[in-house]
Scaffold this active site. Structure first.
Site, PDB file in Angstrom:
ATOM      1  N   CYS B  84       0.824  -1.217   0.000  1.00  0.00           N
ATOM      2  CA  CYS B  84       0.000   0.000   0.000  1.00  0.00           C
ATOM      3  C   CYS B  84       0.852   1.258   0.000  1.00  0.00           C
ATOM      4  O   CYS B  84       0.323   2.362  -0.082  1.00  0.00           O
ATOM      5  CB  CYS B  84      -0.951  -0.009   1.190  1.00  0.00           C
ATOM      6  SG  CYS B  84      -1.813  -1.577   1.359  1.00  0.00           S
ATOM      7  N   ILE B 210     -12.937  -0.874  -0.744  1.00  0.00           N
ATOM      8  CA  ILE B 210     -12.174  -1.377  -1.889  1.00  0.00           C
ATOM      9  C   ILE B 210     -12.404  -0.384  -3.027  1.00  0.00           C
ATOM     10  O   ILE B 210     -13.546  -0.086  -3.382  1.00  0.00           O
ATOM     11  CB  ILE B 210     -12.649  -2.797  -2.270  1.00  0.00           C
ATOM     12  CG1 ILE B 210     -12.299  -3.764  -1.135  1.00  0.00           C
ATOM     13  CG2 ILE B 210     -12.014  -3.237  -3.586  1.00  0.00           C
ATOM     14  CD1 ILE B 210     -12.944  -5.132  -1.279  1.00  0.00           C
ATOM     15  N   LYS B 330     -10.156   5.934   4.715  1.00  0.00           N
ATOM     16  CA  LYS B 330     -11.429   5.459   5.250  1.00  0.00           C
ATOM     17  C   LYS B 330     -12.613   5.907   4.408  1.00  0.00           C
ATOM     18  O   LYS B 330     -13.520   5.118   4.140  1.00  0.00           O
ATOM     19  CB  LYS B 330     -11.588   5.971   6.691  1.00  0.00           C
ATOM     20  CG  LYS B 330     -12.930   5.675   7.328  1.00  0.00           C
ATOM     21  CD  LYS B 330     -13.071   4.197   7.635  1.00  0.00           C
ATOM     22  CE  LYS B 330     -14.505   3.825   7.964  1.00  0.00           C
ATOM     23  NZ  LYS B 330     -15.311   3.626   6.723  1.00  0.00           N
ATOM     24  N   HIS B 334      -9.233   3.819  -0.967  1.00  0.00           N
ATOM     25  CA  HIS B 334      -7.857   3.313  -0.891  1.00  0.00           C
ATOM     26  C   HIS B 334      -7.536   2.410  -2.083  1.00  0.00           C
ATOM     27  O   HIS B 334      -7.491   1.191  -1.956  1.00  0.00           O
ATOM     28  CB  HIS B 334      -7.694   2.557   0.430  1.00  0.00           C
ATOM     29  CG  HIS B 334      -6.320   1.998   0.681  1.00  0.00           C
ATOM     30  ND1 HIS B 334      -5.163   2.548   0.149  1.00  0.00           N
ATOM     31  CD2 HIS B 334      -5.921   0.933   1.425  1.00  0.00           C
ATOM     32  CE1 HIS B 334      -4.120   1.826   0.557  1.00  0.00           C
ATOM     33  NE2 HIS B 334      -4.550   0.841   1.316  1.00  0.00           N
TER      34      HIS B 334
END
Ligand SMILES: [Zn+2]
Lengths: 128, 388
Positions: B84, B210, B330, B334
């Site tokens: 990430c 997602i 959040k 992401h």
């Protein structure tokens, strides 16, 4: 699909755990680690000796997994825990405690079982 | 040392775009960054591209040249993969490249396509950021790893799910007016507490969604900006990176993230700042507990104090240090390989005064971004400052 090729070191470790003779690697400074290792990950020492894994360890953290990966789809919900054995910690599933009554700090012993989903080998812990 | 300027930024909408290829997402963000910079694309000396799971999601490796081609740029192009933190690492390499004098102009960013997979497949794909032998084979998922860290944190410092809920509520509220964000609606504490468990103690509203999306920026040397009369007021004055043991079981503690602390120390030292100088931060809140660990690693709060920061109001838009004014991972979303670059893009917009939440940080001149890979086995921290 061909049969999965073994991961030398790791699968030997799981074999030994399955036979009730778990071990870890210790460097001259006393740091513990798990195979495969050629060097201590903590200090770089290359002189690693096999030591017997203590029969019991203490759960230092746990989670109850409700949303698994496909290879654990029939196993969920399950408890994944990190267990401290002194010089080394090990991750596995606690299989004899209900998720709602699971707490950190309990004493457990490691062994090897099979997943419900794919019958894969799995490191598990049972409370003592 | 010469500062590195951010000449242009670009984002796609973050959300569910399952039918869009990562090359198309990156083209949209990259072209927007080039347009924003107003430079000749022929001046781009290198393209640095972050992506994490392209092999699994799109059966596509070797994405560097593909990313450059999507922008119509003929220049050396390289993909960076650090889970990430992939595009955070790419931004760091771009900054170092320009700072060294190697190049005057680098286009850097990242993209990720995730919603074309089933949720279980995505969960499997994300899990490869953990140690396959000792973690994934034990059933550890990405939420499961952060569930362990949250459990360990509560055990050591106290705090609980309601404290985490305040973080989710804050970040959702911050995203409401962000046109690029995935979740543009407010939630309340009860919504978060009542959501279904994912990896206890973490529930659905503790987790980022997602996301499909891309981010890009054009970084240039100070001299290039001056010679071409660019509007590039925001500078990258510090960059730092840290690593940790891959598996949680091999670390001495699960309640600290030393890779992030190391990255922060390096970046802050380069910039000549300390934690008290930080006016705002964009941190890697892939799970609510991750925001807590980030705040403490950056030195913005003492160990054990980060958990209550949102509840006390310290990290709210009108608090001492607003955190994740973009909505964070959040609520903004992401797309893993795009996230590190997207944080720098959002911070640039916040400092330029053109962000929907810029009004809260009008006096701020120093912003920090914190981008973590896996369970913080990789971290990249950047310091951005208003240079003029
Ligand atoms: Zn050692």
């Amino acid at each position: 699909m061909t049969e999965r090729v073994r991961d030398a070191g790791y699968d030997d470790f799981v074999d030994s755990l399955e036979d009730g003779a778990g071990y870890y690697l210790q460097c001259a400074e006393g740091h513990g680690s798990l195979p495969p290792r050629r060097v201590c990950p903590h200090c770089g020492d290359r002189d690693l000796t096999e030591r017997a894994l203590p029969e019991t360890g203490e759960v230092v953290a746990h989670t109850v997994v409700h949303v698994p990966t496909p290879r654990f789809i029939d196993d969920a919900p399950y408890i994944t825990a990190v267990v401290d054995f002194g010089e080394v910690q090990l991750t596995g599933q606690v299989v004899d405690v209900e998720p709602d009554s699971m707490t950190d700090g309990i004493s457990v012993s490691p062994s090897v079982s099979r997943t419900e989903t794919n019958d894969d080998r799995l490191i598990v812990f049972e409370s003592r | 040392m010469d500062s590195v300027r951010i000449a242009g930024v670009g984002l796609t909408h973050f959300g569910e775009h399952p039918e869009r290829t990562s090359r198309d997402l990156f083209a949209e963000a990259g072209l927007a960054a080039l347009d924003d910079a107003g430079i000749d694309p022929d001046d781009v000396a290198s393209v640095f591209y972050g992506n994490f799971m392209g092999e699994l999601a799109e059966h596509q490796g070797h994405m560097g040249p593909l990313a450059a081609e999507a922008l119509g740029i003929d220049a050396p192009a390289t993909r960076y993969e650090s889970a990430c933190a992939s595009s955070g690492v790419a931004v760091r390499e771009a900054v170092k490249n320009v700072r060294s004098g190697e190049s005057d102009v680098v286009l850097v960013g990242g993209a990720e396509r995730m919603n074309n997979l089933e949720t279980a497949e995505t969960t499997e794909s994300l899990a490869i950021a953990a140690d396959d032998l000792y973690e994934v084979r034990a059933g550890m998922t990405f939420p499961g790893a952060y569930g362990l860290m949250a459990d360990a944190y509560f055990e050591e410092y106290g705090g609980g799910r309601e404290d985490l809920a305040h973080i989710a509520v804050k970040n959702h509220a911050n995203a409401v007016d962000n046109p690029y964000a995935q979740f543009r609606y407010e939630i309340d504490i009860e919504d978060a507490l009542d959501s279904p468990p994912v990896a206890e103690p973490l529930h659905l509203y503790d987790a980022c969604p997602i996301t499909d999306g891309a981010a890009a920026l054009v970084v240039v040397s100070e001299k290039y900006a001056k010679d071409h009369d660019l509007d590039a007021a925001v500078a990258v004055t510090g960059t730092g990176q840290g690593s940790d043991k891959m598996a949680l079981q091999d670390r001495t503690t699960m309640t600290e993230t030393p890779a992030a602390a190391d990255a922060a120390e390096e970046a802050f030292t380069e910039a000549g700042i300390d934690a008290d100088d930080v006016g705002l931060a964009e941190v890697h809140d892939c799970f609510t507990i991750a925001e807590v660990l980030a705040l403490e690693a950056l030195g913005l709060f003492d160990p054990g104090e980060g958990i209550g920061a949102a509840r006390r109001g310290d990290t709210l838009p009108d608090g001492d240090v607003p955190v994740n004014l973009s909505g964070g991972l959040k609520a903004k979303g992401h797309p893993v390989g795009a996230t590190g670059a997207a944080q720098v893009v959002e911070m640039t917009r916040l400092l330029r005064g053109e962000h929907h939440n810029s009004e809260y940080v009008e006096d701020a001149t120093v912003g920090v971004t914190h981008n973590a890979g896996g369970t913080v086995a990789s971290t990249v921290v950047h310091v951005l400052e208003v240079a003029e």
